[in-house]
Design a protein around this motif. Structure first.
Motif, PDB file in Angstrom:
ATOM      1  N   PRO A 121     -22.665  52.161  87.306  1.00  0.00           N
ATOM      2  CA  PRO A 121     -21.741  52.240  86.160  1.00  0.00           C
ATOM      3  C   PRO A 121     -20.287  52.027  86.581  1.00  0.00           C
ATOM      4  O   PRO A 121     -19.513  51.410  85.857  1.00  0.00           O
ATOM      5  N   PRO A 124     -20.305  47.739  88.250  1.00  0.00           N
ATOM      6  CA  PRO A 124     -21.422  46.949  87.699  1.00  0.00           C
ATOM      7  C   PRO A 124     -21.543  45.546  88.287  1.00  0.00           C
ATOM      8  O   PRO A 124     -22.579  44.902  88.123  1.00  0.00           O
ATOM      9  N   GLU A 125     -20.488  45.106  88.991  1.00  0.00           N
ATOM     10  CA  GLU A 125     -20.568  43.742  89.551  1.00  0.00           C
ATOM     11  C   GLU A 125     -21.438  43.685  90.799  1.00  0.00           C
ATOM     12  O   GLU A 125     -21.767  42.604  91.268  1.00  0.00           O
ATOM     13  N   PHE A 176     -26.306  46.991  80.045  1.00  0.00           N
ATOM     14  CA  PHE A 176     -24.906  46.622  80.139  1.00  0.00           C
ATOM     15  C   PHE A 176     -24.005  47.856  80.181  1.00  0.00           C
ATOM     16  O   PHE A 176     -24.224  48.787  79.437  1.00  0.00           O
ATOM     17  N   PRO A 177     -22.972  47.918  81.049  1.00  0.00           N
ATOM     18  CA  PRO A 177     -22.425  46.810  81.855  1.00  0.00           C
ATOM     19  C   PRO A 177     -23.183  46.498  83.149  1.00  0.00           C
ATOM     20  O   PRO A 177     -22.853  45.532  83.812  1.00  0.00           O
ATOM     21  N   ARG A 195     -25.598  38.627  81.836  1.00  0.00           N
ATOM     22  CA  ARG A 195     -26.168  39.856  81.276  1.00  0.00           C
ATOM     23  C   ARG A 195     -25.753  40.114  79.835  1.00  0.00           C
ATOM     24  O   ARG A 195     -26.354  40.912  79.160  1.00  0.00           O
ATOM     25  N   THR A 196     -24.700  39.414  79.378  1.00  0.00           N
ATOM     26  CA  THR A 196     -24.215  39.639  78.004  1.00  0.00           C
ATOM     27  C   THR A 196     -24.992  38.856  76.966  1.00  0.00           C
ATOM     28  O   THR A 196     -24.851  39.106  75.771  1.00  0.00           O
TER      29      THR A 196
END
Lengths: 201, 292, 367
Positions: A121, A124-125, A176-177, A195-196
């Protein structure tokens, strides 16, 4: 997986690593920015099969010492492929999914996306980018995509992917995120599903 | 019709890699930009390098541009909306020398635009990328100085303090007093600093067809707004977001819909207003003259 | 008429020419050579190498000359050059116990194995202007007799002597320490930062900033009872282990200054009363910096040692985020870049707020 092929047996990488790397990156950047849109690869490479020229181009542009690569044991994890990647990218080729920055899968294995890094969290990258080799990509048909980067909606047909992949992708969207980002690599080019992106029938 | 007036670079710098950065650094930045696009508005940490220009002078934007740019690009660099401010000139020169790319002052001819503090007035297209120079990427910094805390707040989507801060302005002053770097929410999730652009420019970010990349060199963060992505300026139902407006028109081109700079013209405090976007102003003036 | 302050290319070119002219100064005076800087401005060279994070006396001398003696600017020049260099190998840890010592003092023991070596120090000079140096040539001074440097002799560090008795904490990896030392030039600083990362940041950090912070701990803002256990300066070998050889080979010597602070510690639930350590290391002779660094290092260990966090020097995020003078100098000075677009926004806002204020006052007065 550990054998290092003799240099003379090795297929070449990009003819111009600097400019080809940049051009391929821009194609991936455009792909991630406009999900579902097919991007032709401006520079391909004569990769050792079964690694596809498009997937290989993406790895040459983006993988290195700091970005480990995982190869699908179902076909892709050959000495030739691993040796070629190690030589041209200098990247570690890892067996543990969780440590991979990039994972290369064949479409047929793409139902199982468990175990790849999803990020946290706070960070997230720190998640894997999957490069999935598919036999064909076509715009304007197939699944409907919406989300950032898509004006209204768009459609993309990606052949060869099992039903389980689309279910896994829907689950991924809910994280997400956190989550995985996907690059679909076909002979005609690549298309991305960050992912979006929301996928519906 | 105007001819393409992009300038081809000459006198490129020997001894350095294309676009200055080494390939490993470029790959690191490129990977960060891809994750940034996949997580709209989230600040991706990256191992920013020392650049040959000082921190605070656009090193983040320069590193992003250096990782993105290719020989086919046409680069435009603006500072305060103008192509001919010294720092814009200096950065444009840096890329002309290190990447040998064509440069332009025309917004419509650029494929890559690096900016400090403005978004061009001309609408951007899918064939363009806008790179922002960012001094402080963390929108929550003024409420919470600690990175370790703000990171948690973003993770938990805890943005109450931001609304409290904006509402305090309304309570005390009757309006929100933030006029630049006005916080936005990206795709309904991350609160993001748009960099110190005037809030006048905020609406341009919303559903923009071009990719927007943000580089903060000293703070070592990269973030992005993908094309066609919702960007909402934070506001309240009873106090909706509004942008600056002027009673005056641009004294040079007559524009009434562009962001205006106020220029003091005499010792008696006389003022005139002119477009901050110099290309916008030049194009309007040229087409007016052509019509006459 | 409208004349905006817009420089453009000509202004920049002219500024560069003026700068070159000022740097050179009076042409009747011979130009400084890099050798002169390297040999006679040695401590400036040392500081630039330390904070520039690159051990190269020639490049540091060039940077100082190019920067007109502005050391922070010279550090920036060296850093910007450093980032373009390839990373060829990672050295083994240097062993300062095997240092060829040129100076070594301990404040904690009157005498000790290896002895005290005063060496070249300002410490006991009377700070009187030496007008002989103002004379044209000062090279007629008697050459100093130097003791034979002790070769291949191990001089144990004071902290190690205490360690044998168990009176000082052992230097072992702790919670949060990674197996490999961190590297802020490859990974951005994250918090909490482990000690190796903190030490790297401090080593590159601004001497003046660290000096001020260190001083604050001595004045009660996070006091940590320090003793200068040992300060040593001299040459150490740098070794690498080439992949194809598999054993260490020496690639050269560097001069370093090392400071080990010894700090009293009353003990906590987890640890018995013992001495704890603060560590400082610089390239060349950088005693003030090494000592300041050691004090601040110890301060930043407050949390790990279960001490109350009350002072700025104990706040890792505060200390490390602001210690880099290349970052700080850039950002402070960026305020001279044009900000008129933002200022225009502020003008519009302040005028509106004033109208609001006046209206309110008028209404109040009418009531």
């Amino acid at each position: 997986m550990t054998a290092i092929p003799h240099a003379s047996d090795l297929r070449p990488g990009f003819a111009d690593p600097v400019l080809s790397g940049q051009a391929v990156y821009r194609a991936v950047l455009k792909g991630m920015s406009y999900p579902g849109r097919l991007q032709a690869l401006p520079a391909t490479v004569d990769a050792p099969p079964p690694l596809s020229p498009v997937a290989a181009g993406v790895l040459l542009a983006l993988a290195d010492l700091d970005a480990p690569v995982w190869l699908d044991p179902a076909g892709l994890a050959t000495d030739d492929v691993a040796g070629w990647l190690r030589f041209h990218c200098g990247c570690p080729v890892v067996e543990d999914r969780a440590t991979a920055a990039f994972a290369v899968l064949d479409a047929t294995s793409a139902a199982d996306l468990e175990g790849f890094a999803l990020g946290t969290p706070e960070y997230p990258e720190r998640s894997a980018t999957l490069i999935i080799q598919v036999p064909r990509l076509a715009e304007g048909e197939g699944h409907t995509l919406t989300g950032p980067g898509i004006k209204g909606s768009t459609r993309l047909r990606a052949e060869g992917l099992p039903e389980g992949f689309w279910r896994a992708l829907a689950d991924n969207r809910l994280l997400f995120p956190q989550g995985l980002d996907v690059i679909l690599a076909a002979p005609e080019g690549l298309a991305c599903l960050p992912r979006t992106t929301i996928v519906s029938e | 019709m105007q001819p393409n007036d992009a300038t081809q670079a000459q006198d490129t710098l020997d001894g350095y890699n294309f676009a200055y950065l080494d390939e490993q650094t470029k790959r690191m930045i490129r990977r960060a930009t891809l994750k940034a696009v996949a997580i709209p508005g989230y600040q991706v940490p990256f191992a920013g390098r020392e650049m040959p220009l000082p921190y605070g002078w656009g090193t983040g934007g320069i590193q992003v541009t250096a990782a993105v740019i290719g020989p086919d690009d046409t680069l435009k660099v603006i500072d305060q909306g103008a192509d001919d401010t010294t720092n814009a000139v200096s950065i444009r020169r840096f890329f002309a020398r290190t990447a040998g790319v064509a440069t332009t002052e025309r917004t419509t001819q650029a494929s890559l635009i690096q900016t400090r503090h403005r978004i061009p007035e001309a609408p951007l297209t899918e064939d363009q990328i806008l790179v922002y120079q960012v001094p402080i990427p963390e929108p929550l910094r003024w409420m919470e100085a600690r990175e370790s805390e703000t990171r948690k707040m973003h993770a938990l989507e805890e943005y109450g303090v931001m609304h409290v801060k904006l509402y305090e302005d309304i309570a005390h002053l009757g309006r929100i007093a933030t006029s630049y770097d006005y916080p936005v929410r990206v795709n309904g999730r991350y609160v993001m600093a748009p960099s110190p652009i005037p809030k006048f420019d905020n609406p341009k970010m919303d559903m923009m067809p071009a990719l927007q990349l943000f580089g903060a060199g000293r703070e070592k963060r990269i973030y992005a707004v993908p094309p066609y992505t919702r960007v909402e300026s934070l506001d309240f139902e009873d106090h909706p977001f509004e942008v600056q407006a002027w009673d005056e028109a641009c004294a040079l081109c007559g524009a009434t819909d562009s962001y205006l700079d106020e220029v003091v013209i005499d010792d008696a405090g006389g003022r005139m207003f002119v477009c901050s976007d110099t290309d916008h102003c030049t194009q309007r003036t040229a087409s007016r003259e052509a019509a006459e | 008429m409208y004349v905006a302050v817009k420089g453009g290319e000509r202004a920049i070119d002219n500024a560069h020419r003026l700068l070159a002219e000022e740097r050179r100064g009076d042409r009747a005076v011979p130009a400084l050579s890099l050798t002169q800087i390297k040999e006679q401005m040695t401590l400036a060279v040392d500081r630039v190498m330390t904070e520039g994070s690159l051990y190269d006396r020639d490049l540091a001398a060039l940077a100082i000359k190019q920067a007109r003696g502005d050391l922070v600017e010279a550090i920036f020049l060296l850093r910007a050059y450093r980032t373009t260099l390839p990373r060829l190998a990672v050295s083994e840890p240097v062993d300062t116990a095997r240092m060829t010592i040129r100076r070594r003092v301990s404040a904690t023991f009157k005498d000790l194995p290896g002895g005290q070596v005063l060496g070249p120090t300002f410490d006991y000079t009377h700070r009187l202007m030496d007008f002989k140096l103002a004379a044209e040539a000062d090279d007629d001074a008697e050459p100093c007799e130097r003791g034979e440097p002790r070769q291949d002799e191990t001089v144990p560090r004071v902290a190690d002597l205490l360690g044998e008795e168990g009176l000082i904490e052992p230097e072992v990896p702790r919670d949060g320490d990674t197996a490999e030392p961190g590297d802020i030039t490859r990974e951005p600083l994250e918090f909490p930062a482990d000690r190796s990362t903190r030490l790297q940041s401090l080593a590159r950090g601004d001497e003046g900033y660290l000096l001020g912070l260190a001083y604050s701990t001595q004045r009660g803002y996070g006091r940590n009872h320090p003793f200068a256990g040992e300060i040593r300066m001299g040459d150490v070998a740098v070794e690498i282990v080439p992949e194809e050889l598999g054993f260490a080979v020496e690639i050269g010597d560097i001069t370093v200054t090392e400071c080990q602070m010894i700090n009293q510690f009353k003990g906590s639930k987890a640890a018995p009363p013992q001495f704890t350590r603060g560590y400082g290391l610089t390239f060349g002779q950088g005693e003030r910096k090494a000592m300041a660094m050691a004090l601040v290092d110890r301060s930043l260990r407050a949390e790990e040692l279960g001490e109350d966090l009350t002072a700025p020097a104990q706040d890792a995020e505060f200390v490390l985020s602001h210690c880099d003078n290349v970052e700080a100098s850039g950002f402070v000075q960026h305020l001279k870049l044009p900000h008129y677009v933002d200022f225009q926004g502020e003008l519009v806002t302040v005028r509106a707020l004033r109208r609001e204020h006046e209206r309110k006052e008028a209404t109040d007065a009418a009531e």
